[in-house]
Design an enzyme around this catalytic site. Structure first.
Site, PDB file in Angstrom:
ATOM      1  CB  CYS A  84      -9.134 -62.147 -38.518  1.00 23.18           C
ATOM      2  SG  CYS A  84      -9.980 -63.657 -38.517  1.00 23.18           S
ATOM      3  CG  HIS A 116      -6.524 -63.981 -42.022  1.00 24.23           C
ATOM      4  ND1 HIS A 116      -5.651 -62.953 -41.198  1.00 24.23           N
ATOM      5  CD2 HIS A 116      -7.328 -64.712 -41.367  1.00 24.23           C
ATOM      6  CE1 HIS A 116      -6.179 -63.513 -39.871  1.00 24.23           C
ATOM      7  NE2 HIS A 116      -6.867 -64.389 -40.057  1.00 24.23           N
ATOM      8  CD  GLU A 132      -3.245 -60.947 -42.769  1.00 26.37           C
ATOM      9  OE1 GLU A 132      -3.175 -61.539 -41.727  1.00 26.37           O
ATOM     10  OE2 GLU A 132      -4.287 -60.481 -43.401  1.00 26.37           O
ATOM     11  NE  ARG A 149      -0.600 -71.284 -36.075  1.00 24.27           N
ATOM     12  CZ  ARG A 149      -0.719 -70.624 -37.504  1.00 24.27           C
ATOM     13  NH1 ARG A 149       0.136 -70.703 -38.183  1.00 24.27           N
ATOM     14  NH2 ARG A 149      -2.198 -70.221 -37.386  1.00 24.27           N
TER      15      ARG A 149
END
Length: 272
Positions: free
Chosen positions: A112, A203, A205, A217
């Site tokens: 990223c 992403h 992961e 968030r």
């Protein structure tokens, strides 16, 4: 399990550092329990303030000499896509790390923002701001085969979460970069540079709840702003219930392939 003991470094630039470390540890230890992971933090990020105890407890200050002795290295994403590279306080430290990895021919995986920064530094590819965040789980297609994408059934799902994209025309004009995979919406998923450089823009992961955590968030940090929910992710979008881990098998395949690639390079280095 791989035939040799691999030592992998990870520069953790993510906002949720503990969760990021847990994700990578879970992925790699499941693939090969003998893999040794070392997590680093950028020293320049804390040059004018004390390093938080949590960061010190879970990671080490970036050491280029130690990095040069590893068999693979990952630079993660970071929630700073909207900043010019030169305004990132640890950008020079990132470039010194990249120079070290290139000099010692260490397999590199950039993810990223890390992929954007490395492609810009190594190949001069410009970053462009998106009109809105590309956020959710999207189908992707392999355009040019490369070892880290071996075994994927197309189209394959992957989680994307970013506010910027590299300039596609500049990439296509480069003789040193190859676009290996794109989303069906024409966003980057994977590039390759030299034989040991992989650039991943999704992403992979992330675990099942990571996209939800990212949404929560951002909304908590800026309650006055409107943030779109991640697409193609919740079983019930009205209640945000049961996020779907559609990319789990893709995650396992991709990181297994990358570990094997790192092992192959390590073996070649021993023979040389």
């Amino acid at each position: 399990m791989l035939d040799q003991h691999l030592k992998i470094g990870i520069l953790n630039l993510m906002h949720d550092k503990v969760a990021t470390q847990q994700r990578f540890t879970s992925i790699f230890k499941a693939l090969d329990p003998t893999v040794e992971l070392t997590f680093f933090y950028p020293v320049d990020h804390y040059r004018n303030r004390e390093v938080p105890a949590l960061v010190q407890n879970i990671s080490e200050p970036l050491d280029l000499n130690k990095a040069s002795q590893l068999q693979g290295f990952i630079i993660t994403g970071a929630p700073i896509e909207q900043m010019p590279f030169e305004q990132v306080e640890y950008y020079d430290e990132i470039t010194r790390l990249i120079d070290t990895l290139v000099e010692f021919n260490i397999p590199q995986l950039y993810i990223c923002w890390g992929a954007m920064a490395a492609a810009n530094y190594l190949y001069g590819i410009e970053k462009r701001q998106l009109t809105k965040k590309y956020f959710g789980v999207f189908d992707n297609e392999v355009l040019v085969e490369t070892p880290v994408l071996n075994g994927l059934t197309m189209p394959f799902p992957a989680p994307h979460a970013r506010y910027a994209e590299l300039d596609h025309n500049q990439i296509r004009q480069s003789s040193e970069l190859t676009i290996n995979a794109m989303s069906v919406d024409d966003y980057l998923l994977a590039l390759s540079g030299s034989d040991n450089q992989d650039f991943l823009f999704a992403h992979l992961e992330y675990d099942r709840r990571a996209l939800l955590a990212e949404y929560q968030r951002e909304t908590a940090a800026h309650p006055d702003r409107h943030y779109a929910l991640p697409k193609n992710y919740f079983k019930d979008i009205k209640t945000l219930a049961d996020p779907q881990f559609k990319w789990e098998q893709v995650q396992q395949l991709y990181f297994r392939n990358w570990l094997q690639k790192a092992a192959d390079y390590s073996q070649l280095a021993l023979i040389a």
